[in-house]
Design an enzyme around this catalytic site. Structure first.
Site: not given
Ligand code: XUL
Ligand code: CO
Length: 437
Positions: A102, A105
């Site tokens: 993501h 992240d």
């Protein structure tokens, strides 16, 4: 490589079923050929950045336990780039070719949209150079549209158009980052796209807005020339009470209703299937039937508690059920087997990152072996074929093609009397399955 985060771990290799090294594959023999392809190419394993690098192993009752000596705990870009080096060392030592991420992240959110975009770009620079030197590939990217407080009431389904704009901004940037890194796909998991209660929700408007966001993503994909596959990832609940992407059939209906089906496949996750009250096979078959089985988030839950616990998939029978479906569809194309799985809270050492992935990879490889044997034997397939053989006759074909009527069939039933019923032989077939374990 600038970091050595796992100095005690050598590259993990196949040691055979009787091997007694704690860190060696017992089933996954990457170059071994099965059913015309190497195990590596069948399974297309991916490790996910959010669990492997960013999951602190916290729960609602306690702080995180995960030990990450390479991480200084700051939300700086420098720290984020250092983590990338650790991740690629991990991928190399575990011998996994793909990864998924993501936006949030890999890179910290900034004070505004422009700063967030700059942070993302800086970390993507580092990832790009690690990918070049290591040969690792991006299975898919995605945008985290659920962690930030602004998304409390949804992102693409927010009641506020201003929040929707932020969701669009993140989707645009994550899509461009995925394109730049040569991603084979891009996932939309509707993190908070659903509702806590219908009492405050205009469901019709929310579903339309979500579809519009996906259409804009399709347009943007074409604008930038991204050739990767788009996926929706079904999940019925958690964090919301009801998620609009509840299960495979619901997603397919949504995609058809809003003219999106040609642009999307599904990324099916075991724990989500179970939360929906389905088996993983059911979800895979439903997707496959629509020509929309794309990729798999490999994990499993705990049957007795009904939560999204994201355990590593360590059950070879589950592996065999999954791999039977993958073989049946002719293998993955853009998709793969992404371990959307986290270590248990008690497995907090860096070494546990390796143990957990090895256990998952071995179970899926074992599943592949079993599935290939079942396919080669062909007994189950032959049984199913024979069970439906009457549909291959003239009458069956004519009905299927729309060439009959209730009146004609009534007359045939009246003339033929009661049919002879063959047994479904479920237990016999389950026994055949067990033969190959
Ligand atoms: C959450 C989940 C996500 C998606 C990606 O349950 O599965 O991690 O896979 O957003
Ligand atoms: Co997932």
């Amino acid at each position: 490589m600038t970091t050595e985060a796992f100095p005690d771990v050598q590259k993990i290799t196949y040691q055979g079923i009787d091997g007694d090294r704690p860190l060696g594959f017992r089933r996954y023999d990457p170059e071994r050929m099965i059913a015309g392809k190497s195990m590596r190419d069948h399974l297309r394993f991916a490790s996910c950045y959010w669990h492997t690098m960013r999951n602190p192993l916290a729960d609602p009752f306690g702080l995180g336990t995960s030990q990450t000596p390479w991480d200084d705990g700051t939300p700086s870009v420098e720290n984020a780039c250092r983590r990338v080096g650790v991740f690629f060392e991990f991928l190399e030592k575990i011998d996994i070719d793909f990864f998924c991420f993501h936006d949030r992240d890999i890179a910290p959110e900034g004070d505004d949209v422009a700063e967030s975009e700059r942070n993302l770009e800086a970390v993507v620079d580092t990832i790009e150079s690690e990918m070049k030197s290591s040969g690792r590939r991006l299975l898919w990217g995605t945008a985290c549209l659920f962690t930030h407080q602004r998304y409390a009431s949804g992102a693409g389904t927010s009641p506020l158009v201003d929040v929707y704009c932020h969701a669009a901004a993140q989707t645009k940037a994550a899509l461009e980052a995925t394109h730049r890194l040569g991603g084979e796909g891009y996932v939309f998991w509707g993190g908070r796209e659903g509702y806590g209660s219908l009492i405050n929700t205009d469901m019709k408007r929310e579903r339309r807005n979500l579809a519009r966001l996906l259409h804009m993503a399709v347009d943007h994909k074409h604008r930038i020339g991204f050739k990767g596959q788009f996926y929706i990832e079904p999940k019925p609940k958690e964090p919301t009470t009801h998620q609009y992407d509840a299960d495979a059939a619901t997603c397919l209906n949504f995609l058809r209703e809003f003219d999106l089906l040609e642009h999307f496949k599904l990324n099916i996750e075991t724990n989500h299937a179970w939360l929906a009250g389905h088996t993983m096979e059911h979800e895979l078959e439903t997707a496959m039937d629509a020509g929309a089985l794309g990729s798999i988030d490999a994990n499993m839950g705990v049957w007795t508690n009904g939560w999204d616990t994201d355990n590593f998939p360590t059950d070879p029978i589950l592996g065999a059920q999954i791999m039977r479906c993958v073989l049946k569809m002719g293998g993955f194309t853009t998709g793969g087997m992404n371990f959307d799985a986290k270590r248990r809270r008690e497995s907090f050492q860096p070494l546990d990152l390796f143990h957990s992935h090895v256990a998952g990879m071995d179970a899926m490889a074992h599943g592949l072996e079993i599935a290939a044997k079942i396919e080669a034997d062909g007994g189950i397939d032959r049984f199913i074929e024979a069970r439906y053989a009457s549909w291959d006759g003239d009458l069956g074909r004519r009905i299927a093609e729309g060439g009959s009527s209730l009146g004609e069939l009534r007359d045939l039933a009246a003339a033929a009397g009661e049919p002879d019923l063959p047994s479904g032989r479920q237990e016999m077939l389950e026994g055949m399955f067990n033969r190959f374990l």
